[in-house]
Design a protein around this motif. Structure first.
Motif, PDB file in Angstrom:
ATOM      1  N   VAL A 124     -44.493 -34.581 122.108  1.00 17.66           N
ATOM      2  CA  VAL A 124     -44.955 -36.080 122.057  1.00 17.66           C
ATOM      3  C   VAL A 124     -44.063 -37.117 122.480  1.00 17.66           C
ATOM      4  O   VAL A 124     -42.536 -36.829 122.567  1.00 17.66           O
ATOM      5  CB  VAL A 124     -44.815 -36.105 120.386  1.00 17.66           C
ATOM      6  N   ASP A 125     -44.385 -38.215 122.946  1.00 14.62           N
ATOM      7  CA  ASP A 125     -43.693 -39.188 123.340  1.00 14.62           C
ATOM      8  C   ASP A 125     -43.617 -40.438 122.524  1.00 14.62           C
ATOM      9  O   ASP A 125     -44.875 -40.827 121.980  1.00 14.62           O
ATOM     10  CB  ASP A 125     -44.198 -39.821 124.804  1.00 14.62           C
ATOM     11  N   ILE A 126     -42.559 -41.036 122.108  1.00 15.50           N
ATOM     12  CA  ILE A 126     -42.310 -41.931 121.229  1.00 15.50           C
ATOM     13  C   ILE A 126     -41.697 -43.058 121.748  1.00 15.50           C
ATOM     14  O   ILE A 126     -40.707 -42.949 122.404  1.00 15.50           O
ATOM     15  CB  ILE A 126     -41.803 -41.580 119.849  1.00 15.50           C
ATOM     16  N   LYS A 127     -42.183 -44.504 121.629  1.00 15.57           N
ATOM     17  CA  LYS A 127     -41.788 -45.404 122.225  1.00 15.57           C
ATOM     18  C   LYS A 127     -41.007 -46.357 121.067  1.00 15.57           C
ATOM     19  O   LYS A 127     -41.725 -46.522 120.085  1.00 15.57           O
ATOM     20  CB  LYS A 127     -42.831 -46.281 122.804  1.00 15.57           C
ATOM     21  N   CYS A 133     -44.131 -35.299 108.014  1.00 20.77           N
ATOM     22  CA  CYS A 133     -43.923 -34.610 109.094  1.00 20.77           C
ATOM     23  C   CYS A 133     -45.239 -33.959 109.765  1.00 20.77           C
ATOM     24  O   CYS A 133     -45.237 -32.677 109.694  1.00 20.77           O
ATOM     25  CB  CYS A 133     -42.865 -33.507 108.888  1.00 20.77           C
ATOM     26  N   ALA A 134     -46.350 -34.704 109.820  1.00 21.35           N
ATOM     27  CA  ALA A 134     -47.715 -34.024 110.103  1.00 21.35           C
ATOM     28  C   ALA A 134     -47.763 -33.489 111.392  1.00 21.35           C
ATOM     29  O   ALA A 134     -48.488 -32.331 111.636  1.00 21.35           O
ATOM     30  CB  ALA A 134     -48.820 -35.050 110.244  1.00 21.35           C
ATOM     31  N   MET A 135     -46.790 -33.737 112.376  1.00 20.46           N
ATOM     32  CA  MET A 135     -46.529 -33.080 113.734  1.00 20.46           C
ATOM     33  C   MET A 135     -45.743 -31.746 113.528  1.00 20.46           C
ATOM     34  O   MET A 135     -45.800 -30.982 114.535  1.00 20.46           O
ATOM     35  CB  MET A 135     -45.813 -33.844 114.577  1.00 20.46           C
ATOM     36  N   GLY A 136     -45.213 -31.537 112.490  1.00 23.47           N
ATOM     37  CA  GLY A 136     -44.551 -30.272 112.143  1.00 23.47           C
ATOM     38  C   GLY A 136     -43.097 -30.455 111.795  1.00 23.47           C
ATOM     39  O   GLY A 136     -42.181 -31.197 112.263  1.00 23.47           O
ATOM     40  N   TRP A 137     -42.486 -29.897 110.763  1.00 24.96           N
ATOM     41  CA  TRP A 137     -41.104 -29.695 110.341  1.00 24.96           C
ATOM     42  C   TRP A 137     -40.332 -29.192 111.241  1.00 24.96           C
ATOM     43  O   TRP A 137     -40.776 -28.264 112.162  1.00 24.96           O
ATOM     44  CB  TRP A 137     -41.018 -29.001 108.987  1.00 24.96           C
ATOM     45  N   GLY A 138     -39.158 -29.743 111.879  1.00 29.70           N
ATOM     46  CA  GLY A 138     -38.330 -29.376 112.717  1.00 29.70           C
ATOM     47  C   GLY A 138     -38.675 -29.970 114.192  1.00 29.70           C
ATOM     48  O   GLY A 138     -37.836 -29.540 115.299  1.00 29.70           O
ATOM     49  N   LEU A 139     -39.525 -31.067 114.159  1.00 34.91           N
ATOM     50  CA  LEU A 139     -39.853 -31.505 115.262  1.00 34.91           C
ATOM     51  C   LEU A 139     -38.534 -32.060 116.044  1.00 34.91           C
ATOM     52  O   LEU A 139     -38.270 -31.938 117.210  1.00 34.91           O
ATOM     53  CB  LEU A 139     -40.768 -33.002 114.994  1.00 34.91           C
ATOM     54  N   TYR A 140     -37.590 -32.719 115.292  1.00 35.72           N
ATOM     55  CA  TYR A 140     -36.313 -33.425 115.774  1.00 35.72           C
ATOM     56  C   TYR A 140     -35.406 -32.423 116.088  1.00 35.72           C
ATOM     57  O   TYR A 140     -34.315 -32.970 116.787  1.00 35.72           O
ATOM     58  CB  TYR A 140     -36.190 -34.408 114.774  1.00 35.72           C
ATOM     59  N   ASP A 141     -35.575 -30.967 115.932  1.00 36.20           N
ATOM     60  CA  ASP A 141     -34.713 -29.962 116.446  1.00 36.20           C
ATOM     61  C   ASP A 141     -35.142 -29.770 118.049  1.00 36.20           C
ATOM     62  O   ASP A 141     -34.280 -29.179 118.685  1.00 36.20           O
ATOM     63  CB  ASP A 141     -34.915 -29.006 115.614  1.00 36.20           C
ATOM     64  N   GLY A 142     -36.076 -30.093 118.199  1.00 35.20           N
ATOM     65  CA  GLY A 142     -36.841 -29.969 119.691  1.00 35.20           C
ATOM     66  C   GLY A 142     -36.013 -30.826 120.668  1.00 35.20           C
ATOM     67  O   GLY A 142     -35.365 -31.729 120.638  1.00 35.20           O
ATOM     68  N   LYS A 143     -35.899 -30.147 122.018  1.00 31.15           N
ATOM     69  CA  LYS A 143     -35.119 -30.755 123.056  1.00 31.15           C
ATOM     70  C   LYS A 143     -35.695 -32.320 123.262  1.00 31.15           C
ATOM     71  O   LYS A 143     -36.887 -32.433 123.447  1.00 31.15           O
ATOM     72  CB  LYS A 143     -35.156 -29.961 124.353  1.00 31.15           C
ATOM     73  N   THR A 144     -34.859 -33.255 123.425  1.00 29.65           N
ATOM     74  CA  THR A 144     -35.483 -34.738 123.465  1.00 29.65           C
ATOM     75  C   THR A 144     -34.938 -35.093 124.812  1.00 29.65           C
ATOM     76  O   THR A 144     -33.722 -34.900 125.062  1.00 29.65           O
ATOM     77  CB  THR A 144     -34.652 -35.561 122.323  1.00 29.65           C
ATOM     78  N   GLU A 145     -35.577 -35.970 125.517  1.00 27.20           N
ATOM     79  CA  GLU A 145     -35.180 -36.471 126.989  1.00 27.20           C
ATOM     80  C   GLU A 145     -35.798 -37.914 126.963  1.00 27.20           C
ATOM     81  O   GLU A 145     -36.806 -38.183 126.403  1.00 27.20           O
ATOM     82  CB  GLU A 145     -35.702 -35.685 128.039  1.00 27.20           C
ATOM     83  N   LYS A 146     -35.107 -38.752 127.643  1.00 28.59           N
ATOM     84  CA  LYS A 146     -35.463 -40.158 127.849  1.00 28.59           C
ATOM     85  C   LYS A 146     -36.411 -40.065 128.977  1.00 28.59           C
ATOM     86  O   LYS A 146     -36.161 -39.963 130.092  1.00 28.59           O
ATOM     87  CB  LYS A 146     -34.341 -41.127 128.196  1.00 28.59           C
ATOM     88  N   THR A 147     -37.633 -40.794 128.758  1.00 29.53           N
ATOM     89  CA  THR A 147     -38.523 -40.956 129.933  1.00 29.53           C
ATOM     90  C   THR A 147     -38.518 -42.249 130.366  1.00 29.53           C
ATOM     91  O   THR A 147     -39.154 -42.547 131.494  1.00 29.53           O
ATOM     92  CB  THR A 147     -39.847 -40.363 129.618  1.00 29.53           C
ATOM     93  N   ALA A 148     -37.988 -43.432 129.628  1.00 33.12           N
ATOM     94  CA  ALA A 148     -38.060 -44.540 130.061  1.00 33.12           C
ATOM     95  C   ALA A 148     -36.986 -45.231 129.284  1.00 33.12           C
ATOM     96  O   ALA A 148     -36.465 -44.651 128.241  1.00 33.12           O
ATOM     97  CB  ALA A 148     -39.347 -45.371 129.775  1.00 33.12           C
ATOM     98  N   ASP A 149     -36.710 -46.248 129.269  1.00 30.51           N
ATOM     99  CA  ASP A 149     -35.394 -47.054 128.688  1.00 30.51           C
ATOM    100  C   ASP A 149     -35.783 -47.253 127.195  1.00 30.51           C
ATOM    101  O   ASP A 149     -35.015 -47.204 126.458  1.00 30.51           O
ATOM    102  CB  ASP A 149     -35.369 -48.745 128.982  1.00 30.51           C
TER     103      ASP A 149
END
Length: 607
Positions: free
Chosen positions: A143-146, A192-208
């Protein structure tokens, strides 16, 4: 002579009125150094002004209209903007001012106070402890979050999201999804409709201003969906914290944010909330407001009056009024017991010496004998409290033993909730209430995500006590309620009565009593309107039910009415519009011939 007597009486009344006016001293916070619209820390001036007011018989602390800032990051000893302890006869009047908070702190704490009023101001945080973003893309595994980085800056540390604030750093804990047009919770979503544990997933910046979180999504929100993210430190302070006080009023206060509950009140006598609005700050484009319940009331007495309140964006329910159950772990002797030491049952604030309590059998949940508490002593092991020993002023009956339940009889309140707006822009339910005293819920508008009204009472999880004995739900509008969650999560129907007492037969005595649901309008897209367990004397009379097409029905329960272990139920004189789904009733642990009367010809019994 009559003229003389009347003149004398008028002069006497005028004399006492002038004395009353003279006794109420007007105090300006600016006389103690506060300066509006400067962003200087107002807390030291407020503390000095409060100490001055403490010495007066009665005072009004006035804030000339403007912006006042409250900082905990300047002084780590500051935990509340207003600290009132042992203060009497004080009104805090903001005159329409903005109170802006910084850091981890509460709005106000009150302890052993009497005749206190807060009025005419708004509350917000420059850097709130809830974060808002926008879903700008999804795949099955990401998921991409801005984020608006000016208001919600973020870092990525060890491939995880971290949000820095004013003297704090927080990591995501849970989230809620909101429709970008209505700002309401997205249909059929919950925590947590997208799933519990979402924020344990690897996170990367795709824009500022954008991150991609790699995680197998349980549900993929539509692009443009707004997301509110509660942090691990979100519930670290209450807004208003009222303890052991009397005659407290909050009027015309817009609370756009607080870290946890909007207000918590405990062991307090008489509370009035009039236009106490815990709501999202639309001017800032927010979907969130306070971190948990707007109003949470535990072991109150006297009258609780809640009127003209509007709520949206909370992290939990609008109102929760209840007492507290406590389970006995061991019977020591005829006057002494020890209780279990679970956080939900902690007696240090729910029970005090001098309180009269009811004893309940945990299997039947019926109130029986009473006794007054004489002494409460903590039992320690290695300097840590492991349980509490409670002594009574008289011998207690022999039947009271392990797993029997204690309920505070002294602290129970009447509740009136009128002319409030409870929308779908907040998590969970509307009004939760368990009190044996009079409850009136009338002329409100409900559009809640879960059950609009939930009446529980349990001895198995939250230990919230108070078998209801007089509830009137009248002249309300319930529109498209119960559109999120699932049965057993945020309720079972628009109005849900669900104590932990599980009826086992047609002869079990119910837990709640005397609940009347009269002259309301239910505009609903789905089947469940009323679910009631363990109620004696339940009436559903004179209501209007119409069908809406806002959402598709999704409830597994296909009955309009479900009753379990109820006695003397009456359904009559209700009006049903075209296409209302269900129009049926199902019973459990009841004798349909004697326990329920259905006089509406439209309603059929389900097999």
């Amino acid at each position: 002579m009559k003229i003389f007597v009347c003149s004398a009486v008028l002069l006497l009344c005028l004399h006492w009125s002038l004395i009353a006016i003279a006794e109420n001293t007007i105090v300006s916070v600016t006389d103690f150094g506060a300066r509006p619209d400067t962003k200087a820390n107002a807390v030291p001036a407020i503390r000095a002004a409060v100490e001055h007011c403490r010495k007066l018989d009665s005072a009004t602390l006035v804030f000339p209209k403007g912006r006042y800032d409250f900082f905990s990051v300047v002084d780590k000893n500051i935990s509340d903007g207003f600290s009132l302890h042992g203060v009497k006869n004080l009104t805090v009047d903001g005159n329409g001012s903005e109170f802006v908070f910084h850091g981890i702190m509460g709005v106000a704490s009150l302890g052993d106070c009497e005749n206190i009023t807060f009025r005419n101001f708004s509350v917000d945080w420059d850097k709130p402890l809830i974060v808002q973003g926008e879903i700008v893309g999804t795949t099955d595994r990401s998921v991409d979050i801005k984020f608006d980085t000016k208001n919600y800056p973020f870092d990525i540390e060890d491939d995880k999201l971290v949000f820095p604030g004013e003297g704090w750093r927080g990591v995501p804990k849970r989230d809620l999804l909101y429709d970008p047009k209505t700002k309401e919770l997205v249909y059929r979503t919950r925590d947590c409709a997208m799933g519990w544990g979402l924020y344990d997933g690897k996170t990367e910046k795709t824009a500022d201003d954008t991150v991609r979180i790699h995680f197998p999504l349980k549900d993929k929100p539509a692009t443009g969906t707004l997301i509110g993210i509660w942090l691990d430190i979100t519930n670290s302070r209450y807004g208003f914290n009222v303890q052991s006080s009397k005659n407290i009023t909050i009027r015309n206060v817009d609370m756009y944010h607080a870290l946890g509950l909007g207000i918590i009140a405990q062991r307090t006598d008489t509370l009035t909330l009039d236009a106490f609005n815990c709501k999202a700050n639309d001017a800032k484009g927010r979907v969130f407001s306070v971190g948990a319940d707007a109003i949470h009331l535990n072991n109150l007495k006297g009258l609780v009056k809640i009127e003209h309140c509007e709520c949206s964006g909370m992290g939990d329910d609008f109102v929760n009024l209840h007492g507290k159950n406590m389970m006995i772990a061991t019977r020591i002797d005829d006057r002494t017991v020890e209780v279990s030491r679970k956080p939900q049952e902690a007696p240090m604030y729910s029970f005090k010496p001098g309180d009269e309590i009811w004893f309940l059998d945990n299997t039947t949940m019926q109130r029986a004998d009473t006794a007054a508490i004489e002494k409460i002593e903590p039992v320690k092991e290695a300097e840590k409290i492991v349980t509490y020993r409670i002594s009574f002023a008289k011998n207690i009956p022999a039947w009271i033993k392990e797993r029997s339940v204690m309920e505070n009889k002294t602290f129970n309140a009447e509740l009136e909730v009128r002319n409030c707006v409870i929308g779908k822009r907040h998590r969970a339910r509307g009004i939760l209430v368990t009190t044996p005293l009079r409850t009136v819920i009338e002329k409100n508008y409900f559009r809640s995500s879960g059950a609009a009204v939930l009446i529980e009472g349990d001895t198995n999880y939250w230990f919230e006590s108070g078998a209801c004995g007089d509830v009137l739900i009248r002249d309300n509008v319930f529109e498209d309620c119960f559109s999120s969650g699932y049965a057993g999560d945020w309720g079972h129907a628009v109005i849900t009565i669900h104590p932990s007492h599980q009826p086992q037969s047609e002869t079990d005595e119910p837990f709640h009593r005397n609940i009347r649901i009269e002259n309301n309008t239910f505009k609903s897209f789905d089947y469940p309107i009323l679910f009631a367990r363990s109620v004696r004397d339940l009436k559903f009379v004179g209501n209007t039910l119409t069908k809406t097409t806002t959402y598709a029905p999704f409830a597994k329960n296909r009955e309009t009415f479900v009753f379990d272990g109820c006695r003397n139920v009456l359904i009559e004189n209700n009006r049903y519009g075209d296409g209302v789904p269900g129009l049926n009733v199902k019973t459990h642990h009841m004798n349909p011939a004697t326990d329920i009367q259905v006089k509406d010809k439209e309603i059929l019994f389900s097999p």
